[in-house]
Scaffold this motif. Structure first.
Motif, short mmCIF file in Angstrom:
data_model
loop_
_atom_site.label_atom_id
_atom_site.label_comp_id
_atom_site.label_asym_id
_atom_site.label_seq_id
_atom_site.Cartn_x
_atom_site.Cartn_y
_atom_site.Cartn_z
N ARG A 1 0.81 -1.22 0.00
CA ARG A 1 0.00 0.00 0.00
C ARG A 1 0.83 1.27 0.00
O ARG A 1 0.32 2.36 -0.19
CB ARG A 1 -0.93 0.00 1.22
CG ARG A 1 -1.96 -1.12 1.16
CD ARG A 1 -2.88 -1.07 2.36
NE ARG A 1 -3.84 -2.18 2.31
CZ ARG A 1 -4.82 -2.36 3.19
NH1 ARG A 1 -4.95 -1.50 4.19
NH2 ARG A 1 -5.64 -3.38 3.10
N SER A 2 2.15 1.10 0.21
CA SER A 2 3.02 2.27 0.28
C SER A 2 3.26 2.84 -1.11
O SER A 2 3.49 2.10 -2.07
CB SER A 2 4.35 1.90 0.92
OG SER A 2 5.24 3.00 0.83
N PRO A 3 3.24 4.16 -1.26
CA PRO A 3 3.53 4.77 -2.56
C PRO A 3 5.02 4.75 -2.91
O PRO A 3 5.40 5.04 -4.03
CB PRO A 3 3.03 6.20 -2.40
CG PRO A 3 3.19 6.46 -0.92
CD PRO A 3 2.88 5.15 -0.25
N ALA A 4 5.85 4.44 -1.96
CA ALA A 4 7.29 4.42 -2.20
C ALA A 4 7.88 3.13 -1.63
O ALA A 4 7.26 2.43 -0.85
CB ALA A 4 7.96 5.64 -1.54
N THR A 5 9.12 2.82 -2.07
CA THR A 5 9.80 1.63 -1.57
C THR A 5 10.45 1.92 -0.23
O THR A 5 11.16 2.92 -0.07
CB THR A 5 10.88 1.18 -2.57
OG1 THR A 5 10.24 0.89 -3.81
CG2 THR A 5 11.60 -0.06 -2.08
N HIS A 6 10.22 1.07 0.72
CA HIS A 6 10.82 1.22 2.05
C HIS A 6 11.73 0.03 2.29
O HIS A 6 11.26 -1.08 2.56
CB HIS A 6 9.74 1.33 3.12
CG HIS A 6 8.94 2.58 3.05
ND1 HIS A 6 9.33 3.78 3.62
CD2 HIS A 6 7.76 2.83 2.42
CE1 HIS A 6 8.43 4.70 3.38
NE2 HIS A 6 7.46 4.17 2.64
N GLN A 7 13.03 0.25 2.22
CA GLN A 7 13.99 -0.85 2.33
C GLN A 7 13.90 -1.55 3.67
O GLN A 7 14.03 -2.77 3.75
CB GLN A 7 15.41 -0.32 2.12
CG GLN A 7 15.69 0.15 0.71
CD GLN A 7 17.17 0.23 0.43
OE1 GLN A 7 17.64 -0.33 -0.53
NE2 GLN A 7 17.90 0.91 1.29
N GLU A 8 13.66 -0.76 4.74
CA GLU A 8 13.60 -1.37 6.07
C GLU A 8 12.45 -2.37 6.16
O GLU A 8 12.57 -3.41 6.80
CB GLU A 8 13.47 -0.29 7.14
CG GLU A 8 14.67 0.64 7.26
CD GLU A 8 14.64 1.75 6.22
OE1 GLU A 8 13.69 1.79 5.41
OE2 GLU A 8 15.57 2.56 6.20
N TRP A 9 11.34 -2.05 5.51
CA TRP A 9 10.20 -2.96 5.55
C TRP A 9 10.52 -4.23 4.77
O TRP A 9 10.18 -5.33 5.19
CB TRP A 9 8.96 -2.27 4.96
CG TRP A 9 8.53 -1.05 5.72
CD1 TRP A 9 9.15 -0.48 6.79
CD2 TRP A 9 7.39 -0.25 5.44
NE1 TRP A 9 8.49 0.63 7.21
CE2 TRP A 9 7.38 0.80 6.40
CE3 TRP A 9 6.37 -0.30 4.50
CZ2 TRP A 9 6.39 1.77 6.43
CZ3 TRP A 9 5.38 0.67 4.53
CH2 TRP A 9 5.39 1.69 5.47
#
Length: 334
Positions: free
Chosen positions: A5-13
């Motif tokens: 659902r995130s609009p951007a990539t989150h490396q930590e996730w």
């Protein structure tokens, strides 16, 4: 769900998901998630090393390698990371990378005797005796471990014998004998080889007989040495029996096939000689092909067909464990 659902990539996730999948023993999915992390070097290096170590322990070598590589930017961890990468690449048969990483380690830890030992061992297997001798002597100058010193001196003796430096080999063997309470089987066989190189075949046989008189069953290496001495001294039938015993246990033993072909040639049994010569030649060609394909695999680690070819060669050369490791590590590639 948060990632989706995130609009951007989150490396930590993504990295958290990798670790969760690893904890659930879902390694292929973990490797797929890892491939989506665009800049893994920004993740905590110590945590990466812990994940890489678990992957290495579980036999997922290629995945472990990727994670260790991502942590290399942390200088205080670099020596241990390099040592782990050296172990991984040794298991995968990637000798060029092993030498490169040993030299990287020596730039940081100039007195690391094990790095010199590994370099020397790789060069010895490649029959680059000058480089092997240099590395082994450097190891002996820096090591304080008696067991390592004995092992390395045995390697040095072999290198000197193979390069024709018999007097130097004799000196090193005398030193080994003087400083060791108990000589290993390898040391005994090296002295027998030294006697053989000097043309003292009967003396070599006598020496082996004295050493192995308490042993009911000889190892294949001991049988090979005794067989060569028997052949050199003209006892061809006995030599034939020794070489055949080895082949019955290790049909991939190239040296035993070569020696048996020589025995049959001297016995004027041409058909048998040609048979074993062809087998030895095929095993040699398989070894050369393995080196070439491993080099190609480093450039194309995700090539499934290439991995299968290499695994087949490992099996034909009596190395099924390496074949399993190679195919298992394929799950580390998306």
């Amino acid at each position: 769900m948060a990632i989706q659902r995130s609009p951007a990539t989150h490396q930590e996730w993504l990295y958290l998901r990798v670790k969760l999948l690893v904890n659930m023993n879902r390694w292929e999915e973990a490797a797929g998630q890892w491939s989506l992390i665009t800049d893994p070097a920004n993740l905590p290096a110590e945590d990466l090393c812990q994940l890489a170590f678990v992957a290495k322990q579980q036999g997922h070598l290629a995945f472990s390698e990727q994670v260790f590589q991502a942590a290399k930017h942390e200088q205080h961890l670099l020596p241990d990371i390099l040592r782990s990468l050296i172990q991984i690449h040794l298991q995968l048969g990637q000798e060029d990378l092993v030498i490169q990483e040993c030299h990287e380690l020596l730039e940081i830890k100039p007195l690391d005797s094990t790095a010199w030992q590994i370099i020397g061992t790789v060069y010895l297997t490649r029959k680059d005796f000058k480089e092997a001798e240099d590395a082994f002597r450097r190891c002996l100058r820096t090591s304080n471990d008696p067991r390592q010193i004995s092992s390395v001196r045995e390697n040095l003796i072999q290198s000197l014998i193979d390069s024709g430096q018999l007097e130097s080999a004799q000196e090193e063997w005398n030193h080994l004998q003087a400083t060791s309470s108990v000589l290993s089987e390898r040391a005994i066989l090296e002295y027998a080889w030294l006697l053989r190189a000097k043309g003292e075949y009967e003396q070599g046989l006598k020496f082996l007989k004295e050493y192995f008189k308490e042993n009911r069953k000889l190892s294949n290496k001991a049988l090979l040495m005794r067989g060569m001495l028997l052949m050199d001294s003209g006892q061809l039938e006995d030599a034939q029996n020794d070489f055949q015993q080895i082949i019955n246990i290790e049909p991939w033993n190239k040296e035993a096939h070569q020696q048996l072909a020589m025995v049959y040639t001297r016995l004027k049994k041409t058909d048998f000689a040609q048979k074993h010569h062809k087998i030895a030649e095929k095993l040699n060609n398989d070894t050369l092909a393995l080196l070439k394909l491993n080099s190609q695999l480093r450039q194309n680690p995700g090539d499934t067909n290439l991995r299968k070819q290499i695994a087949d060669l490992y099996r034909s050369l009596g190395k099924p464990d390496l074949a399993r490791e190679l195919l298992k590590s394929h799950t580390s590639f998306p």
